[in-house]
Motif scaffolding. Structure first.
Motif, PDB file in Angstrom:
ATOM      1  N   UNK A  81       5.148   5.991   9.630  1.00  0.00           N
ATOM      2  CA  UNK A  81       6.625   6.321   9.368  1.00  0.00           C
ATOM      3  C   UNK A  81       7.420   5.322   9.732  1.00  0.00           C
ATOM      4  N   UNK A  82       6.849   4.402  10.742  1.00  0.00           N
ATOM      5  CA  UNK A  82       7.670   3.252  11.335  1.00  0.00           C
ATOM      6  C   UNK A  82       7.688   2.181  10.173  1.00  0.00           C
ATOM      7  N   UNK A  83       8.883   1.665  10.247  1.00  0.00           N
ATOM      8  CA  UNK A  83       9.064   0.376   9.097  1.00  0.00           C
ATOM      9  C   UNK A  83       8.038  -0.470   9.402  1.00  0.00           C
ATOM     10  N   UNK A  84       7.458  -1.140   8.103  1.00  0.00           N
ATOM     11  CA  UNK A  84       6.309  -2.121   8.078  1.00  0.00           C
ATOM     12  C   UNK A  84       6.950  -3.243   9.166  1.00  0.00           C
ATOM     13  N   UNK A  85       8.034  -3.768   9.157  1.00  0.00           N
ATOM     14  CA  UNK A  85       8.369  -4.936  10.044  1.00  0.00           C
ATOM     15  C   UNK A  85       8.505  -4.505  11.482  1.00  0.00           C
ATOM     16  N   UNK A  86       8.307  -3.165  11.981  1.00  0.00           N
ATOM     17  CA  UNK A  86       8.383  -2.654  13.355  1.00  0.00           C
ATOM     18  C   UNK A  86       7.079  -2.359  13.596  1.00  0.00           C
ATOM     19  N   UNK A  87       5.984  -2.202  12.687  1.00  0.00           N
ATOM     20  CA  UNK A  87       4.852  -1.680  13.234  1.00  0.00           C
ATOM     21  C   UNK A  87       3.880  -2.396  14.323  1.00  0.00           C
ATOM     22  N   UNK A  88       4.328  -3.868  14.183  1.00  0.00           N
ATOM     23  CA  UNK A  88       3.369  -4.599  15.199  1.00  0.00           C
ATOM     24  C   UNK A  88       4.142  -4.275  16.686  1.00  0.00           C
ATOM     25  N   UNK A  89       5.490  -4.065  16.727  1.00  0.00           N
ATOM     26  CA  UNK A  89       6.178  -3.621  17.971  1.00  0.00           C
ATOM     27  C   UNK A  89       5.409  -2.404  18.530  1.00  0.00           C
ATOM     28  N   UNK A  90       5.394  -1.340  17.624  1.00  0.00           N
ATOM     29  CA  UNK A  90       4.627  -0.090  17.812  1.00  0.00           C
ATOM     30  C   UNK A  90       3.194  -0.103  18.543  1.00  0.00           C
ATOM     31  N   UNK A  91       2.487  -1.342  17.880  1.00  0.00           N
ATOM     32  CA  UNK A  91       1.182  -1.252  18.495  1.00  0.00           C
ATOM     33  C   UNK A  91       1.164  -2.059  19.923  1.00  0.00           C
ATOM     34  N   UNK A  92       2.213  -2.960  19.959  1.00  0.00           N
ATOM     35  CA  UNK A  92       2.372  -3.793  21.232  1.00  0.00           C
ATOM     36  C   UNK A  92       2.904  -2.777  22.174  1.00  0.00           C
TER      37      UNK A  92
END
Length: 121
Positions: A81-92
């Motif tokens: 559901x998170x924007x694709x450009x924010x997904x790395x931040x979600x995982x971090x």
């Protein structure tokens, strides 16, 4: 001691000009088409290669850590559901891109991990 005729007068100048021209042509052809490189370029290429190999090796581990975490299905839905450009931040932020021996997460691994997890059904 007498010098050979090629090393006397005008011939010497032409000999030195030919040697300088030949050296210049060898350098241009060697670096341009021959594959010669400076040490700094070799070091840069090696570093990039090592980093890409590191990402390729650690991204599946990140995805596995994510899948085996508590509430993985709900978290995967939140990730998608998170924007694709924010997904790395979600995982971090979730800690899945931080590995033993490192205090800081690897953003490149997080980005590759996000791509793997986004492809899951």
């Amino acid at each position: 001691m007498t010098l050979p005729p090629i090393l006397q007068g005008e011939s010497l100048i032409r000999l030195l000009q030919g040697a300088a021209g030949g050296a210049l042509i060898a350098v241009v052809l060697g670096f341009g088409w021959g594959g010669w490189q400076l040490q700094s370029k070799s070091l840069k290429l090696t570093t990039e290669s090592v980093n890409s190999a590191l990402v390729a090796a650690l991204a599946p581990i990140c995805a596995d850590k994510f899948e085996h975490a508590a509430g993985a299905k709900a978290t995967l839905i939140a990730l998608k559901a998170t924007d694709s450009w924010k997904q790395d931040t979600f995982l971090v932020d979730g800690g899945w891109a931080t590995f033993p021996g490192n205090d800081l997460p690897n953003r490149n691994v997080a980005e590759a991990c996000a791509k793997i997890l986004s492809a899951l059904k």
